[in-house]
Design a protein around this motif. Structure first.
Motif, mmCIF file in Angstrom:
data_model
loop_
_atom_site.group_PDB
_atom_site.id
_atom_site.type_symbol
_atom_site.label_atom_id
_atom_site.label_comp_id
_atom_site.label_asym_id
_atom_site.label_seq_id
_atom_site.Cartn_x
_atom_site.Cartn_y
_atom_site.Cartn_z
ATOM 1 N N GLN A 185 0.813 -1.217 0.000
ATOM 2 C CA GLN A 185 0.000 0.000 0.000
ATOM 3 C C GLN A 185 0.847 1.267 0.000
ATOM 4 O OE1 GLN A 185 -3.587 -0.363 2.713
ATOM 5 N NE2 GLN A 185 -2.437 -2.130 3.448
ATOM 6 N N SER A 186 2.166 1.112 -0.099
ATOM 7 C CA SER A 186 3.054 2.268 -0.050
ATOM 8 C C SER A 186 2.989 3.059 -1.354
ATOM 9 C CB SER A 186 4.496 1.807 0.209
ATOM 10 O OG SER A 186 5.400 2.894 0.105
ATOM 11 N N LYS A 187 3.329 4.336 -1.269
ATOM 12 C CA LYS A 187 3.379 5.167 -2.471
ATOM 13 C C LYS A 187 4.734 5.081 -3.162
ATOM 14 C CE LYS A 187 4.878 9.459 -0.160
ATOM 15 N NZ LYS A 187 4.563 10.880 0.050
ATOM 16 N N TYR A 188 5.692 4.404 -2.553
ATOM 17 C CA TYR A 188 7.020 4.275 -3.142
ATOM 18 C C TYR A 188 7.087 2.997 -3.985
ATOM 19 C CZ TYR A 188 8.364 7.948 0.101
ATOM 20 O OH TYR A 188 8.443 9.131 0.785
ATOM 21 N N GLU A 189 7.485 3.151 -5.224
ATOM 22 C CA GLU A 189 7.525 2.013 -6.141
ATOM 23 C C GLU A 189 8.476 0.935 -5.651
ATOM 24 O OE1 GLU A 189 8.015 1.263 -10.953
ATOM 25 O OE2 GLU A 189 9.211 2.811 -9.968
ATOM 26 N N SER A 190 9.626 1.335 -5.105
ATOM 27 C CA SER A 190 10.601 0.347 -4.647
ATOM 28 C C SER A 190 10.039 -0.480 -3.491
ATOM 29 C CB SER A 190 11.897 1.045 -4.217
ATOM 30 O OG SER A 190 11.639 1.981 -3.179
ATOM 31 N N TYR A 191 9.237 0.137 -2.622
ATOM 32 C CA TYR A 191 8.622 -0.605 -1.527
ATOM 33 C C TYR A 191 7.634 -1.632 -2.067
ATOM 34 C CZ TYR A 191 10.452 2.781 1.902
ATOM 35 O OH TYR A 191 11.258 3.557 2.688
ATOM 36 N N VAL A 192 6.827 -1.209 -3.046
ATOM 37 C CA VAL A 192 5.837 -2.116 -3.625
ATOM 38 C C VAL A 192 6.537 -3.292 -4.318
ATOM 39 C CG1 VAL A 192 3.944 -2.307 -5.276
ATOM 40 C CG2 VAL A 192 4.182 -0.239 -3.910
ATOM 41 N N GLN A 193 7.614 -3.011 -5.035
ATOM 42 C CA GLN A 193 8.337 -4.086 -5.733
ATOM 43 C C GLN A 193 8.909 -5.094 -4.736
ATOM 44 O OE1 GLN A 193 11.257 -2.064 -8.091
ATOM 45 N NE2 GLN A 193 9.790 -1.396 -9.647
ATOM 46 N N THR A 194 9.473 -4.604 -3.647
ATOM 47 C CA THR A 194 10.018 -5.512 -2.634
ATOM 48 C C THR A 194 8.912 -6.343 -2.004
ATOM 49 O OG1 THR A 194 11.832 -3.962 -2.150
ATOM 50 C CG2 THR A 194 11.314 -5.621 -0.487
ATOM 51 N N GLY A 195 7.774 -5.713 -1.718
ATOM 52 C CA GLY A 195 6.646 -6.456 -1.155
ATOM 53 C C GLY A 195 6.140 -7.528 -2.094
ATOM 54 N N CYS A 196 6.053 -7.217 -3.379
ATOM 55 C CA CYS A 196 5.601 -8.204 -4.369
ATOM 56 C C CYS A 196 6.575 -9.375 -4.470
ATOM 57 C CB CYS A 196 5.433 -7.542 -5.737
ATOM 58 S SG CYS A 196 4.034 -6.403 -5.859
ATOM 59 N N THR A 197 7.872 -9.074 -4.461
ATOM 60 C CA THR A 197 8.875 -10.139 -4.553
ATOM 61 C C THR A 197 8.808 -11.069 -3.347
ATOM 62 O OG1 THR A 197 10.338 -8.656 -5.800
ATOM 63 C CG2 THR A 197 11.334 -10.608 -4.809
ATOM 64 N N SER A 198 8.680 -10.499 -2.150
ATOM 65 C CA SER A 198 8.604 -11.323 -0.938
ATOM 66 C C SER A 198 7.335 -12.162 -0.920
ATOM 67 C CB SER A 198 8.661 -10.423 0.304
ATOM 68 O OG SER A 198 9.857 -9.670 0.341
ATOM 69 N N LEU A 199 6.206 -11.551 -1.296
ATOM 70 C CA LEU A 199 4.936 -12.295 -1.311
ATOM 71 C C LEU A 199 4.980 -13.428 -2.333
ATOM 72 C CD1 LEU A 199 2.072 -12.609 -0.308
ATOM 73 C CD2 LEU A 199 1.344 -10.875 -1.955
ATOM 74 N N LYS A 200 5.600 -13.183 -3.474
ATOM 75 C CA LYS A 200 5.713 -14.220 -4.492
ATOM 76 C C LYS A 200 6.530 -15.410 -3.976
ATOM 77 C CE LYS A 200 7.598 -14.910 -9.132
ATOM 78 N NZ LYS A 200 8.314 -14.255 -10.252
ATOM 79 N N LEU A 201 7.631 -15.125 -3.270
ATOM 80 C CA LEU A 201 8.437 -16.207 -2.701
ATOM 81 C C LEU A 201 7.638 -17.018 -1.692
ATOM 82 C CD1 LEU A 201 11.891 -14.449 -2.181
ATOM 83 C CD2 LEU A 201 11.459 -16.441 -3.596
ATOM 84 N N ILE A 202 6.879 -16.342 -0.847
ATOM 85 C CA ILE A 202 6.077 -17.039 0.164
ATOM 86 C C ILE A 202 5.022 -17.915 -0.505
ATOM 87 C CG2 ILE A 202 4.402 -16.672 2.016
ATOM 88 C CD1 ILE A 202 5.990 -14.197 2.823
ATOM 89 N N LEU A 203 4.357 -17.381 -1.516
ATOM 90 C CA LEU A 203 3.309 -18.140 -2.188
ATOM 91 C C LEU A 203 3.877 -19.368 -2.889
ATOM 92 C CD1 LEU A 203 1.243 -15.195 -3.715
ATOM 93 C CD2 LEU A 203 0.577 -16.652 -1.800
ATOM 94 N N GLN A 204 5.011 -19.218 -3.533
ATOM 95 C CA GLN A 204 5.591 -20.337 -4.273
ATOM 96 C C GLN A 204 6.133 -21.424 -3.350
ATOM 97 O OE1 GLN A 204 8.450 -18.330 -6.774
ATOM 98 N NE2 GLN A 204 7.012 -18.146 -8.480
ATOM 99 N N ARG A 205 6.695 -21.023 -2.203
ATOM 100 C CA ARG A 205 7.352 -21.994 -1.325
ATOM 101 C C ARG A 205 6.416 -22.563 -0.255
ATOM 102 N NH1 ARG A 205 12.812 -22.419 -1.236
ATOM 103 N NH2 ARG A 205 12.789 -22.988 0.978
ATOM 104 N N PHE A 206 5.467 -21.760 0.231
ATOM 105 C CA PHE A 206 4.723 -22.180 1.414
ATOM 106 C C PHE A 206 3.216 -22.349 1.205
ATOM 107 C CE2 PHE A 206 8.501 -19.957 3.048
ATOM 108 C CZ PHE A 206 9.042 -20.966 3.836
ATOM 109 N N LEU A 207 2.632 -21.752 0.164
ATOM 110 C CA LEU A 207 1.178 -21.877 0.011
ATOM 111 C C LEU A 207 0.739 -23.330 -0.172
ATOM 112 C CD1 LEU A 207 -1.526 -20.518 -0.105
ATOM 113 C CD2 LEU A 207 -1.197 -20.097 -2.549
ATOM 114 N N PRO A 208 1.421 -24.150 -1.008
ATOM 115 C CA PRO A 208 1.019 -25.568 -1.081
ATOM 116 C C PRO A 208 1.124 -26.279 0.267
ATOM 117 C CG PRO A 208 2.449 -24.992 -2.925
ATOM 118 C CD PRO A 208 2.494 -23.843 -1.973
#
Length: 655
Positions: free
Chosen positions: A568-591
């Motif tokens: 929800q940040s207005k900084y693009e770099s913050y959003v990109q880091t959040g997306c990268t971390s969430l993607k790792l969590i989903l790929q490794r731990f969601l199953p």
């Protein structure tokens, strides 16, 4: 069916020698209508700008003739399939090979990019259809059902379905969510060469070598209408962008069709032979055809083509521009596609049995990628087409101008308009010759800048700061050598607040680093979160994201609430880091999380299992909270929208 009126509205634009040997495939960029890619028996993929004689770029790496090529919607990536069954993806902006995909056992006959996710579908002579994740360099799913070569593949506009046409005379519709065939459309009596989705409605068109075009209702899964009597095999069809009609590239002609009821609105003679692909830009239809090593491009002025209605225009008005008729559907609209939601999530978790489909990068792949090159042969055109996308645009993008009609057409129109009307004739309405207003000219006077909603990570100047503020107001003669301490003191004048912020951030990072050196990753993340400074959390996550093995389930429970803040940040770099971390969590731990939550309760007391179950429940609750945010932002455009759509794809199993 009314006899179509032949109008003189088309002309040949250019003819080029595209390859040193025969051309075997080509495709037009649908977004611009100005980019052309060709594949040849010389194992090369060449890129051209329409109406320019020189090749922009030549892509090498294939060791057998290139049988199929396809550009993605933004025209940033190109995929090419060869006779040997290999597939290569190039990044056109970076001018380098992106992926090499192996798995088909025969030549590649058809390719298509997913409209939103980074997926590619391929159809082969081996009768298989494969869905590839070009980020992970692997086959996600394989669809079986055709008995002969798959000649055409198209994703639906919302990305949920895949249509395939094959030499076995059938069209099949595949559900990417369920990973299975939804319906089969028989009826053609010859090989089906092309399929095309309606841009808005649940409607599919297919063209065959039996010289027919069929329209299929994708709600009732039945034929709507069938157009017969084409002069030759149907190889290329294209819906008008507003969906009012269908263009069919026939032998030496373009035909305009409606489907409810089936009728021909117009026909234009174009001496293009066997047209291979069509695109629309600036109310002009661009068609390309190839013969041996030559490629020819043609233009049809759509403002002079009848696209709606039931009665053809009067022959007297053949050479006059037709007023644009407002598109109106001839029958009630069917269900509308819901964009941009995608649904390929389940296909990503399918386990592959074939060793060739789950290959990890090997020395052979590395060698292939080293041997693949992108040779820029026209730097000026390359920079004009691809490089501006990498920089921040200071002015609105320049729209490409329509191709001018040849002088013969202009002179013929003028002569026709200059002819005096006989006294006995009824006076015809004078066509409106007013020139449409040009867009306002952008002046060089800068308008006052408002702070953007999203602050880009890469920018030419800091937001809210001016370099001149850091310089002395009055030019003071400087000594021959300026001591570092004096220079720093001058820079710091008037910026005490910024210095305090930077000093505090440096101190916080030192605190986290001291914990990090002990080897306890969880404690170091907890300390970063306790500081209550998102910039520190971002710095730490950027390190953790580089090594996926550092992630544990208990780390996810701490990081997920911070990810929600970053998204929800207005900084693009913050959003990109959040997306990268969430993607790792989903790929490794969601199953793992879903499997543990779905497992039956154990017998007896198992403390470690109970702790793991509590962590999974907490992570699942946090992911459900984040999924609503991701879904609301998946409609954004640009890089942000692409990242959120990919996350929405991965989180579909939570719904």
């Amino acid at each position: 069916m009314a006899t179509p009126v032949v109008t003189k509205t088309a002309w040949k634009l250019q003819e080029i020698v595209a390859h040193a040997s025969n051309v075997s495939s080509l495709v037009l960029g649908k977004a611009s209508g100005r980019l052309l890619a060709t594949g040849g028996d010389d194992c090369r993929v060449n890129l051209w700008s329409i109406n320019k004689p020189n090749c922009i770029m030549s892509l090498t790496g294939h060791t057998s003739p290139v049988e199929s090529v396809r550009l993605n919607t933004p025209e940033e990536l190109i995929v090419a399939g060869s006779q040997s069954g290999s597939i290569r993806v190039w990044d056109l902006e970076a001018a380098k090979i992106l992926r090499t995909l192996m798995g088909h056992k025969a030549n590649i006959c058809s390719l298509d990019f997913h409209p939103y996710g980074e997926f590619v579908a391929s159809g082969s002579q081996d009768t298989n259809i494969k869905l590839w994740d070009i980020r992970r360099k692997g086959c996600v799913f394989r669809y079986r059902g055709h008995s002969q070569a798959v000649r055409c593949l198209r994703f639906s506009p919302d990305g949920k379905w895949l249509a395939s046409a094959a030499d076995d005379h059938t069209v099949k519709l595949w559900d990417l969510t369920a990973g299975k065939m939804m319906s089969e459309f028989p009826g053609h009596t010859g090989p089906v060469n092309v399929v095309e989705f309606h841009p808005n409605e649940y409607l599919l068109a297919s063209g065959s070598s039996d010289r027919t075009i069929r329209f299929w209702d994708l709600e009732k899964f039945q034929v709507v209408s069938c157009i017969e009597g084409e002069p030759g095999p149907v190889r290329s069809v294209l819906f008008n962008p507003d969906g009012c009609c269908l263009y069919s590239g026939c032998q030496d002609s373009l035909r305009v069709y409606g489907w409810e009821p089936e009728r021909c609105f117009d026909m234009v003679l174009v001496n293009w032979g066997k047209v291979a692909d069509l695109a629309i830009c600036n109310d002009q239809l661009i068609g390309v055809a190839f013969s041996q090593s030559n490629v020819s491009s043609y233009v049809v002025d759509l403002t002079r083509v009848t696209r709606t209605g039931t009665v053809a225009q009067d022959p007297v008005q053949d050479s006059r521009p037709l007023a644009q008729q407002p598109p109106h559907p001839s029958a009630p609209l069917r269900r509308i596609y819901e964009r941009p939601s995608t649904a390929c999530s389940k296909t990503q978790r399918v386990k592959q049995n074939s060793e060739s489909e789950r290959r990890s990068p090997s020395s052979e792949d590395d060698r292939d990628e080293r041997e693949s090159r992108a040779e820029i042969q026209n730097a000026e055109d390359y920079n004009e087409i691809f490089q501006p996308k990498n920089s921040i645009s200071r002015t609105p993008p320049r729209r490409s101008e329509p191709f001018p009609a040849p002088p013969e057409d202009d002179m013929a129109t003028a002569k026709e308009a200059a002819k005096p009307s006989p006294a006995t004739d009824t006076q015809l309405p004078v066509p409106n010759l007013e020139v449409p207003p040009r867009p306002p000219v952008v002046t060089s006077t800068p308008a006052p800048k408002a702070e953007p909603a999203i602050i880009p990570a890469t920018r030419n100047e800091p937001i809210g700061l001016k370099a001149s503020d850091f310089l002395p107001a009055v030019k003071v003669p400087q000594p021959a050598e300026l001591v570092d301490e004096d220079a720093m003191s001058q820079i710091r004048k008037g910026h005490d607040t910024m210095c305090v912020v930077l000093t505090s951030r440096h101190k916080n990072l030192d605190t986290v680093r001291a914990v990090w050196t002990t080897g306890d990753i969880k404690t170091s993340v907890d300390s970063a979160v306790a500081i209550n400074d998102l910039s520190v959390v971002v710095d730490l996550l950027n390190i953790v994201n580089q090594k996926a093995s550092l992630w544990k389930l208990d780390l996810c429970t701490t990081v997920l609430p911070q990810i929600e803040k970053l998204l929800q940040s207005k900084y693009e770099s913050y959003v990109q880091t959040g997306c990268t971390s969430l993607k790792l969590i989903l790929q490794r731990f969601l199953p793992l999380i879903t499997d543990i939550l779905a497992a039956p309760p154990s017998v007896g007391v198992d403390i470690s299992r109970e702790e793991r179950l509590l962590k999974c429940r907490l992570c699942y609750k946090q992911l459900k909270s984040i999924s609503g945010l991701v879904k609301s932002k998946s409609g954004l455009s640009g890089r942000h929208g692409s990242a959120f759509r990919e996350l929405h794809l991965l989180m579909a199993s939570l719904d």
